[in-house]
Design a protein around this motif. Structure first.
Motif, mmCIF file in Angstrom:
data_model
loop_
_atom_site.group_PDB
_atom_site.id
_atom_site.type_symbol
_atom_site.label_atom_id
_atom_site.label_comp_id
_atom_site.label_asym_id
_atom_site.label_seq_id
_atom_site.Cartn_x
_atom_site.Cartn_y
_atom_site.Cartn_z
ATOM 1 N N PRO A 112 52.104 43.367 38.797
ATOM 2 C CA PRO A 112 51.017 42.448 38.398
ATOM 3 C C PRO A 112 49.617 42.954 38.787
ATOM 4 O O PRO A 112 49.477 43.717 39.732
ATOM 5 C CB PRO A 112 51.349 41.165 39.156
ATOM 6 C CG PRO A 112 52.132 41.607 40.339
ATOM 7 C CD PRO A 112 52.907 42.815 39.906
ATOM 8 N N VAL A 113 48.650 42.447 38.021
ATOM 9 C CA VAL A 113 47.237 42.729 38.286
ATOM 10 C C VAL A 113 46.522 41.387 38.442
ATOM 11 O O VAL A 113 46.871 40.414 37.770
ATOM 12 C CB VAL A 113 46.639 43.548 37.107
ATOM 13 C CG1 VAL A 113 45.106 43.511 37.111
ATOM 14 C CG2 VAL A 113 47.135 44.991 37.146
ATOM 15 N N VAL A 114 45.528 41.349 39.346
ATOM 16 C CA VAL A 114 44.720 40.135 39.515
ATOM 17 C C VAL A 114 43.456 40.271 38.680
ATOM 18 O O VAL A 114 42.771 41.298 38.762
ATOM 19 C CB VAL A 114 44.344 39.926 41.001
ATOM 20 C CG1 VAL A 114 43.515 38.653 41.161
ATOM 21 C CG2 VAL A 114 45.597 39.875 41.866
ATOM 22 N N LEU A 115 43.185 39.261 37.871
ATOM 23 C CA LEU A 115 41.951 39.253 37.077
ATOM 24 C C LEU A 115 41.062 38.097 37.551
ATOM 25 O O LEU A 115 41.556 36.984 37.793
ATOM 26 C CB LEU A 115 42.279 39.074 35.586
ATOM 27 C CG LEU A 115 43.125 40.196 34.969
ATOM 28 C CD1 LEU A 115 43.453 39.880 33.512
ATOM 29 C CD2 LEU A 115 42.415 41.542 35.071
ATOM 30 N N LYS A 116 39.785 38.412 37.692
ATOM 31 C CA LYS A 116 38.840 37.384 38.163
ATOM 32 C C LYS A 116 37.585 37.439 37.314
ATOM 33 O O LYS A 116 37.039 38.515 37.097
ATOM 34 C CB LYS A 116 38.422 37.654 39.623
ATOM 35 C CG LYS A 116 39.542 37.667 40.641
ATOM 36 C CD LYS A 116 39.004 38.097 42.009
ATOM 37 C CE LYS A 116 40.079 37.972 43.094
ATOM 38 N NZ LYS A 116 39.589 38.437 44.412
ATOM 39 N N VAL B 25 46.788 35.871 37.874
ATOM 40 C CA VAL B 25 47.683 36.988 38.233
ATOM 41 C C VAL B 25 48.536 37.248 36.988
ATOM 42 O O VAL B 25 49.281 36.359 36.556
ATOM 43 C CB VAL B 25 48.573 36.635 39.438
ATOM 44 C CG1 VAL B 25 49.495 37.814 39.786
ATOM 45 C CG2 VAL B 25 47.704 36.257 40.638
ATOM 46 N N VAL B 26 48.386 38.425 36.381
ATOM 47 C CA VAL B 26 49.040 38.691 35.095
ATOM 48 C C VAL B 26 50.071 39.799 35.235
ATOM 49 O O VAL B 26 49.921 40.727 36.038
ATOM 50 C CB VAL B 26 47.993 39.032 33.999
ATOM 51 C CG1 VAL B 26 47.023 37.873 33.819
ATOM 52 C CG2 VAL B 26 47.260 40.317 34.307
ATOM 53 N N ASP B 27 51.135 39.641 34.429
ATOM 54 C CA ASP B 27 52.258 40.588 34.503
ATOM 55 C C ASP B 27 52.302 41.541 33.305
ATOM 56 O O ASP B 27 53.219 42.350 33.216
ATOM 57 C CB ASP B 27 53.584 39.820 34.591
ATOM 58 C CG ASP B 27 53.921 39.478 36.026
ATOM 59 O OD1 ASP B 27 53.719 40.347 36.899
ATOM 60 O OD2 ASP B 27 54.347 38.330 36.272
ATOM 61 N N GLY B 28 51.358 41.421 32.414
ATOM 62 C CA GLY B 28 51.344 42.323 31.263
ATOM 63 C C GLY B 28 50.183 41.986 30.355
ATOM 64 O O GLY B 28 49.448 41.013 30.595
ATOM 65 N N ALA B 29 50.000 42.794 29.315
ATOM 66 C CA ALA B 29 48.868 42.652 28.405
ATOM 67 C C ALA B 29 48.861 41.290 27.722
ATOM 68 O O ALA B 29 47.795 40.706 27.481
ATOM 69 C CB ALA B 29 48.902 43.761 27.354
#
Lengths: 379, 379
Positions: free
Chosen positions: B140-144, B157-161
């Motif tokens: 996962p990547v955190v986007l803010k 918190v995203v797990d994919g596009a």
């Protein structure tokens, strides 16, 4: 939410500090103040400006309050009985408050419940004062007007009949008391709720200078534990017997032969309890609010071994704010409590608290800060 | 007396508690509040109701204030620069505040001064998020969103596009950050004055539930003393390099391999510092006031071995006042701090502090009181 409104009559520093203690409880605070500039009026949102001696003013103020309490003891009890009759809880109530308003009523009641006081009698004129002296150990005799005195005002220490005329001039009954040969002054402070729950703070030593409280040391150094317990029990008994709700300060003499005698009563937060703001788990102000709302009371125990309060009196130097720089830099643990009052010589305009493990150090820090703020210490 | 007027922009609970801390200093407090019902507006005497986004409103408010400070970080920096140009001290100033307003600016600056952060990059669209993930250890990547987020809002918190479209909809630049495999969250809180004096509070552990601070433990249990010192030094460095005046909260991740990384900055009193009201010699609010007035700062050290703060969130049960009876009777040492806010589910409406020698006991008391007030614990 259904948070109550506490109505506080009087805008002095006790109201100011009670408001400060009420903020965390989320309660609403409504103030009846003589002027918009009074100490508490500066920091409270809901202020009614008016005269507490006027029943209609009190009635209007009390509308929308869930309970009424006081910054001082001067509201006529007849007015308070009228408010009570109209369904407004008044805490402490007039039956209790009367004992803090009238020293004659107070002495008679304390005699009746067996609480030790200095030898005393209401006197009619200077000749009667001489008779009172002769009945005991002679002059000096302490004369007090039964109403209206505070901080040494309304109190005379006389050495003979020729000095005894003045107290009678006000036309108020005069109480004569033996001048107690005391070792020191103590205060036993308690808080009692309508429920009858009560807590006792540690007994403190109060050091007076020129009839005004200068320093309070908590707990009273070297006090016999049995005497300390007796003083607390005495204060709890007075609170219960007189039906006090809220904070009760019992000012005591500790005699040289190891007894305690009641000097004065105050039914509100009191100068001898200001140390609790930084030195006790629950301050006198927080517990006063809890008591008048009939909430369970907070722990009155001290947090540090020693706490010292020193009053800041007005001196010749009006700019106390600039003195903060020195005081705060010298002592990062110093607690300053200023009241927003104009400086006048001798007027109580604030206090400082210090605390720690070493009493000599704690006393020195408090005395230094209070003296520096007043302008009697420069360095 | 020549006591200054502190202008506080924003009427939330931080302003309310700052006012509470300012009362003992005898300073005047002037509030700019969105509504007369805001948390602080309920307890402050001098309230201006108006919109902090409007420069003329700010100008009118600032007239007669000796310094301006903030309950939140949302005032446009252009307005603050205008006030500064007109001679009004603004603390913290716009140059510092920008780092708390814009996470992109904050990350770039922390990189420049060598403060460790999670791997991060401004991303343009979901495809860019995929590229960012591929550069590191994947999802996962955190986007803010770089502006406008708080308490988990504006954070994904995203797990994919396919999950990465939402953050871009607001039209605000989006920051991508690696999801740190942290052992726990810490906060290093410091206060800095214009003079350059600074104090560091003990590093605390912050326990989050659903992205919202639930509990703070002071000091952080079992924290390596070297890591604690490093965290304090990091926060002092950030405060100095960014020119912060007042309270700075540096929220940190403690990684499983014993490093610290900066999560967020807040330039105002902060939830992770509420424990100081009852647990430190000088509270964050008192030190914030002292800092913005350029007074010497107070001792930040803890008084008891352990202090625990638990937030009181709104639940389904609106009458928190009645719950006082149980909470106060069960724990006479409990410190309740309510904000005068209407109960809405999940809304922070208050906090409790407990302290003592035994951490397990202190935690249990805080959790019980917060849960009972919220209505999730009955007994």
């Amino acid at each position: 939410m259904t948070f109550p409104v506490v109505g506080m009559v009087g805008g002095g520093q006790l109201a100011r500090m009670t408001h400060e203690a009420g903020i965390p409880l989320g309660i609403r605070f409504r103030l009846l103040s003589d002027t918009p500039q009074d100490s508490a009026a500066q920091v409270v949102s809901d202020v009614v400006v008016g005269d507490y001696r006027d029943l209609d003013t009190l009635r209007t103020f009390a509308r929308g309050c869930d309970v009424i309490t006081f910054d001082h003891e001067h509201v006529p009890t007849a007015h308070l009985r009228a408010l009570e009759a109209e369904g407004i809880p008044v805490r402490p109530g007039p039956d209790a408050l009367e004992h803090a308003q009238d020293k004659g009523v107070m002495r008679a009641r304390l005699d009746a419940i067996g609480v030790p006081c200095p030898r005393h009698r209401i006197v009619a004129d200077p000749a009667d004062v001489v008779a009172f002296a002769a009945e005991g150990s002679g002059f000096p005799v302490v004369l007090k007007t039964v109403r209206g005195g505070y901080d040494g005002k309304g109190v005379w220490v006389v050495d003979g009949a020729d000095e005894a005329a003045e107290p009678f001039r006000a036309g108020v009954p005069v109480l004569a008391e033996e001048k107690v040969d005391f070792a020191r002054e103590l205060a036993a402070n308690v808080v009692r709720s309508p429920h009858g729950q009560a807590v006792a703070y540690p007994v403190v030593e109060s050091v007076q200078v020129n009839g005004v409280c200068d320093t309070v040391i908590a707990p009273a150094p070297g006090l016999d534990p049995d005497l300390a317990a007796a003083a607390q029990e005495l204060a709890l008994k007075v609170a219960a017997e007189l039906g006090v709700v809220g904070h009760l300060a019992v000012e005591l003499f500790e005699t040289r032969d190891g007894r305690i005698l009641v000097n004065e009563l105050a039914m509100r937060p009191h100068n001898s309890g200001h140390w609790t703001m930084d030195g006790a788990v629950t301050s006198q102000f927080a517990n006063h609010v809890r008591a008048v709302l009939d909430l369970p009371l907070g722990d009155p125990r001290p947090r540090p071994p020693w706490t010292v309060m020193a009053n800041v009196l007005g001196g010749d130097y009006p700019d106390m704010y600039t003195a903060y720089l020195h005081c705060m830099a010298r002592d990062p643990q110093l607690k300053i409590h200023m009241y927003g009052k104009d400086v006048k010589p001798g007027r109580k305009v604030g206090h400082v608290n210090t605390y720690g493990d070493d009493l000599a150090d704690v006393r020195e820090r408090a005395a230094h800060a209070a003296g520096y703020l007043r302008g009697t210490i420069q360095e």
